[in-house]
Design an enzyme around this catalytic site. Structure first.
Site, short mmCIF file in Angstrom:
data_model
loop_
_atom_site.label_atom_id
_atom_site.label_comp_id
_atom_site.label_asym_id
_atom_site.label_seq_id
_atom_site.Cartn_x
_atom_site.Cartn_y
_atom_site.Cartn_z
N GLU A 238 -4.27 -10.27 94.94
CA GLU A 238 -3.21 -10.89 93.85
C GLU A 238 -2.78 -11.73 95.28
O GLU A 238 -1.95 -10.53 95.97
CB GLU A 238 -2.76 -10.18 93.38
CG GLU A 238 -4.32 -10.05 92.32
CD GLU A 238 -3.77 -9.31 91.05
OE1 GLU A 238 -1.95 -9.05 90.55
OE2 GLU A 238 -3.85 -8.41 89.95
N GLU A 349 2.67 -15.07 84.11
CA GLU A 349 2.51 -14.23 82.98
C GLU A 349 3.95 -13.39 83.11
O GLU A 349 4.16 -13.79 84.13
CB GLU A 349 1.67 -12.66 84.75
CG GLU A 349 1.33 -11.69 83.33
CD GLU A 349 0.24 -10.34 83.99
OE1 GLU A 349 0.46 -9.56 84.04
OE2 GLU A 349 0.38 -10.96 85.58
#
Length: 434
Positions: A238, A349
């Site tokens: 990520e 997120e």
């Protein structure tokens, strides 16, 4: 030149915490919730810091308070990993994906957007100090005792919460692993889990979303995934930007990376807070603040991130901006990703801790809903994936998902300039998101 060998007392640590707290945008009560720290715990923390804060060749004081240590590349934390004992830092440049082209600046669908990563000079706060790390070293943000004390525990410092608790029994096989069961909420676009993927790329504009509580964060990132969402073998790489008061002690957006090979259980971490990621760039410091940032109805600033698997040696590289190499995740770290990825996710997120039983007011992206469009809503543009031939191709179609559209939403589209792109985000708690 460092904090090694210093004798810490509970009084000193509490003073450090107290004087940092006014920088934050949320309640100082939430931030300074520490009880008195025992000398035994401080000793354990200091031993851990001695492992990850390597002796610097040169040290730079950033205007925002960060300390940047220039560490010899062969002494960086990555090589402490047991799987990398015999690893030799890759000196041969990776084979860049075919189809790479320079990102156009000052271009947008509805207005002008500027690439931070294309700027000559300052784009991370520590660059304002006017110094650079010497050749042969890499810049590493120094971790402090107060950084660790903000975490729930020493073990959890620098780690994400496991996503296993978030798995839904009725989730589609090809759907991403997201659910509100663990307090995380998303607005994402994703590829099908049935594909073979060897990398992903996108350009993301950078904002400074407000965060309600210390243990909450807001991030915008790319996930490159393989393995089972329902088990303990999920592999994930990520990268993106995030605001995390618990991790960094302030509310500034920062460049970050993350990796795991066991569904966020024991392996992996943010940035260089554990061994694993091998940094090769002497100009980019992972975990440091990005500057400048986008403003509502003002200038828009974005960053371009590429993650891809080098077809020659198999390491997963991170590229930033116009063909700038940051470093790589060695293939030895992974199980499923040692071969290829099966899914890519792009998006936002947040953590919703539901203080006082209400939805958090932590913002995603700019804090505006997707339908606000350019200049107001946050965006991902020019979504691309790398195929088995090491060629970048534009994503022709993506699925989108947001668990709670009243709080955070997403809207995808396509045009010639931005290819597949989407706007996303939201304010969190509001009249429609109680």
């Amino acid at each position: 030149m460092g904090n090694k060998g210093m004798a810490f007392s509970p009084f000193l640590v509490l003073l450090v915490v107290f004087f940092q707290s006014p920088e934050l945008v949320f309640s100082a009560v939430n931030y300074t919730r520490y009880r008195q720290v025992s000398s035994l715990r401080l000793a354990r923390i200091q031993r851990h810091l001695d492992k990850i804060n390597k002796p610097p060749v040169f040290t730079i004081q950033s205007p925002d308070g960060d300390i940047i240590d220039c560490v010899h590349k062969r002494r960086q934390p990555a090589l402490d990993h047991p799987l990398l004992k015999n690893h030799k830092i890759q000196k041969i440049p990776p084979q860049m994906p075919k189809g790479m082209k320079r990102a156009r600046t000052n271009s947008a669908v509805d207005g002008g957007g500027s690439s931070i990563d294309g700027r000559k000079g300052v784009w991370q706060m520590w660059h304002h100090a006017g110094y650079r790390c010497p050749k042969g070293t890499v810049p590493i943000r120094r971790s402090s005792v107060s950084d660790v004390l903000r975490a729930k525990s020493l073990y959890e410092y620098g780690k994400k919460q496991s996503r296993r608790a978030a798995v839904s029994v009725d989730r589609r096989v090809d759907a991403p692993d997201v659910d509100r069961g663990n307090g995380h909420e998303h607005a994402i676009a994703y590829t099908s889990a049935s594909g073979e993927v060897y990398g992903a790329k996108a350009t993301i504009n950078v904002w400074e979303p407000t965060i309600e509580a210390l243990n909450e964060f807001s991030l915008s990132q790319i996930w490159v995934l393989s393995g089972s969402f329902d088990g303990a073998d999920l592999n994930s790489i990520e990268a993106g930007w995030q605001v995390s008061p618990e991790l960094y002690g302030d509310s500034r957006p920062r460049l970050f990376t993350y990796w795991t090979s066991d569904a966020y259980q024991a392996s992996g971490c943010y940035n260089l807070l554990c061994s694993g990621f091998v940094q090769t760039n002497s100009r980019i410091a992972i975990g440091t603040a990005i500057s400048p940032i986008s403003t509502l109805q003002g200038n828009q600033y974005d960053i371009t991130i590429l993650i891809w698997k080098d077809p020659k040696l198999g390491n997963w590289w991170m590229g930033f901006g116009d063909n700038t190499l940051v470093g790589y995740w060695p293939t030895e770290l992974f199980t499923h990703l040692s071969d290829r990825a099966t899914m890519v996710e792009w998006g936002g997120e947040v953590v919703n801790s539901r203080l006082n039983g209400n939805h958090t007011s932590t913002q995603m992206g700019s804090g505006q809903y997707a339908d606000q469009g350019f200049g107001k809503a946050s965006y991902f543009r020019n979504l691309e994936v790398v195929d088995a031939d090491n060629t970048l191709t534009s994503v022709q179609g993506v699925s989108t998902l947001a668990e709670n559209n009243n709080c955070y939403d997403i809207k995808s589209s396509y045009n010639a300039e931005w290819g597949t792109h989407f706007y996303y985000g939201g304010p969190g708690r509001s009249a429609t998101c109680p």
